[in-house]
Design a protein around this motif. Structure first.
Motif, short mmCIF file in Angstrom:
data_model
loop_
_atom_site.label_atom_id
_atom_site.label_comp_id
_atom_site.label_asym_id
_atom_site.label_seq_id
_atom_site.Cartn_x
_atom_site.Cartn_y
_atom_site.Cartn_z
N ALA A 166 0.82 -1.21 0.00
CA ALA A 166 0.00 0.00 0.00
C ALA A 166 0.86 1.27 0.00
N PHE A 167 2.17 1.07 0.06
CA PHE A 167 3.14 2.17 0.21
C PHE A 167 3.66 2.55 -1.17
N VAL A 168 3.30 3.74 -1.64
CA VAL A 168 3.66 4.11 -3.01
C VAL A 168 4.74 5.18 -3.00
N LYS A 169 5.96 4.77 -3.13
CA LYS A 169 7.07 5.71 -3.21
C LYS A 169 8.06 5.17 -4.25
N ASP A 170 8.80 6.07 -4.85
CA ASP A 170 9.78 5.64 -5.84
C ASP A 170 11.16 5.44 -5.21
N GLN A 171 11.90 4.53 -5.80
CA GLN A 171 13.28 4.24 -5.37
C GLN A 171 13.38 4.04 -3.85
N ALA A 172 12.54 3.11 -3.37
CA ALA A 172 12.43 2.94 -1.93
C ALA A 172 13.32 1.81 -1.41
N LEU A 173 13.56 1.90 -0.11
CA LEU A 173 14.32 0.90 0.63
C LEU A 173 13.34 0.20 1.59
N LEU A 174 13.39 -1.12 1.64
CA LEU A 174 12.53 -1.87 2.57
C LEU A 174 13.37 -2.39 3.73
#
Lengths: 142, 112
Positions: free
Chosen positions: B39-47
């Protein structure tokens, strides 16, 4: 580009491979030059549906049709059906087992996420017969 | 934030060949619940996660994430590393817990 059809059989026996079909669709969409943000919407929606098919319905079949205008997904299972669709669409409502929750799913976000990421979603369900979910993500292919 | 800085701040180990010190991450998500990640919409993300199973990689791949940090000293098995290699996602591991790891990255500028 003409329409492109592909079908995936979802194995309901092994949770560890759940998501493989969605990965494959992602590669297909990438090879067709679909916009990455459109790919993300379609494959996340399908992934949530695929997980649901494994958790609740012992697998099923997913048909994907890609046209220049849209990505059309049909998810069909022969699971127990959904008694109350409105309740199932409520964020946080889930009938998943503790085992599934320990694997990071079953939080009651699957169907809401599927609706969030698609431009159209329709659920047809019959108790004891199965569930079909149709989803459309509008696209613009080069 | 460059992945190189993430590694330094978290004293992280690099677990696969997809790591590049110049890879830029613009946002981060610390979560053990994969549906929340989806549900998390961000670009170039780190998990960042303490959950260790193949669905972590598949979830990160669906979200086009650049890297996964397994916290609390969790070490993923070969199957997970192989999946990440196929997806081109860098895999890191840190001894720090999730809360601490997120706090450090946030305070150093990764606050989206």
């Amino acid at each position: 580009m003409n329409s492109f059809k592909v079908q995936y059989t979802i194995d309901g026996e092994d949770f560890s491979v759940a998501g493989e079909a969605s990965r494959k669709l992602k590669k297909v969409l990438q090879s067709l030059g679909v916009d990455p943000q459109i790919i993300r919407k379609a494959t996340v929606a399908m992934y949530e549906g695929e997980i649901n098919m494994v958790i609740h319905a012992d697998g099923g079949v997913i048909d994907a049709e890609i046209t220049p205008e849209k990505i059309h997904l049909f998810l069909r299972d022969k699971g127990p059906g959904i008694p109350d669709i409105a309740l199932a669409m409520t964020e946080g409502f889930s009938t998943a087992s503790d085992n599934v929750r320990e694997l990071g799913f079953g939080a009651g976000m699957g169907l809401p996420n599927m609706e969030k990421y698609t431009d159209y979603m329709n659920i047809t369900t019959e108790i004891g017969v199965g569930t079909t979910i149709e989803m459309i993500v509008n696209t613009s292919l080069s | 934030m460059k992945l190189k800085k993430v590694v330094e701040l978290l004293d992280a180990n690099i677990l696969n060949d997809c790591y590049s010190q110049d890879t830029e991450v613009l946002s981060a998500c610390g979560c053990d619940l994969m549906s929340d990640v989806l549900a998390f919409v961000k670009d170039q993300a780190l998990l960042l996660t303490g959950l260790v199973n193949p669905q972590v990689v598949r979830t990160a791949e669906m979200m086009d994430m650049k890297a996964i940090v397994f916290v609390r000293g969790k070490t993923p098995g070969e199957e997970i590393i192989d999946l990440a290699n196929e997806a081109g996602i860098a895999v890191l591991s840190t001894q720090h817990p999730l809360y601490h790891s997120c706090g450090v990255l946030y305070s150093e500028g990764l606050y989206k």
